[in-house]
Design an enzyme around this catalytic site. Sequence first.
Site, short mmCIF file in Angstrom:
data_model
loop_
_atom_site.label_atom_id
_atom_site.label_comp_id
_atom_site.label_asym_id
_atom_site.label_seq_id
_atom_site.Cartn_x
_atom_site.Cartn_y
_atom_site.Cartn_z
N HIS A 8 0.83 -1.21 0.00
CA HIS A 8 0.00 0.00 0.00
C HIS A 8 0.86 1.26 0.00
CE1 HIS A 8 0.94 0.98 4.19
NE2 HIS A 8 0.79 -0.31 4.46
N GLU A 82 -2.68 -7.25 7.53
CA GLU A 82 -1.48 -6.88 8.28
C GLU A 82 -1.28 -7.81 9.48
OE1 GLU A 82 1.40 -5.96 8.64
OE2 GLU A 82 1.38 -3.75 8.67
#
Length: 238
Positions: A8, A82
């Site tokens: 990201h 994550e």
Amino acid sequence: MTVILLRHGVSTSNTARTLAGRAPGVELTERGTEQAAAVADRLAMLPIEHIASSPLLRCQRTVAPLAEKLGLEPEHDERLIEVDYGDWTGRPIAELITEPLWRVVQGHASGAVFPGGEGLAQVQQRAVAAIRDIERTLAEKAGRDVLWVACAHGDVIKSILADALGLHLDSFQRIAVEPASISVVRYSPHGPSVWKFNDTGADLSALAAAAPATPTPGGEVPTATNADNGNAGHRDSP
């Protein structure tokens, strides 16, 4: 099969120098939004057929411009999420580096388990399993090789690359994965090969062609590039 591993873009947690983890509402910064648009411009010329993404907002925002250009609906996969940093979530990096566990994360990652969270060995297991499962599904459906994108987080991508490179997880901190960088892994019956890692600006047109998944008779394989280190220092992981 070829997967483009996309981290990201720069997030609000990156600039605040905190450990975002799975905290909700972590957005892209203005720079991160610009990076997402640039990545879309870079990748839209490739025959990408599938996009998988961590369900966290910063990954959704990163793949949105690319998905729009390609007319694809990203698939959110919890296995690409994550690391669960548990009690470390949201804490300043400057504070965390004083913790004894920080040294374990850097030098003995396979033995690191975050208090109230998960271990890095678990992260690698679920992330690699996700990549392999998606690869199999796409291959069975298409009956041929497929080029696709997986958008995830720094430590998640580093664990996948360590596996593809045949590195022990304890060495995964030697791999750099900057915000909005891409890494490319080709999987063949002979095993994975890493074509690029931490690439932030090189020409990708060669990926559009049907290239060999193993070294040529001369031993040449595409090399990794690191064209732009301008985002070094922005991290959301140990």
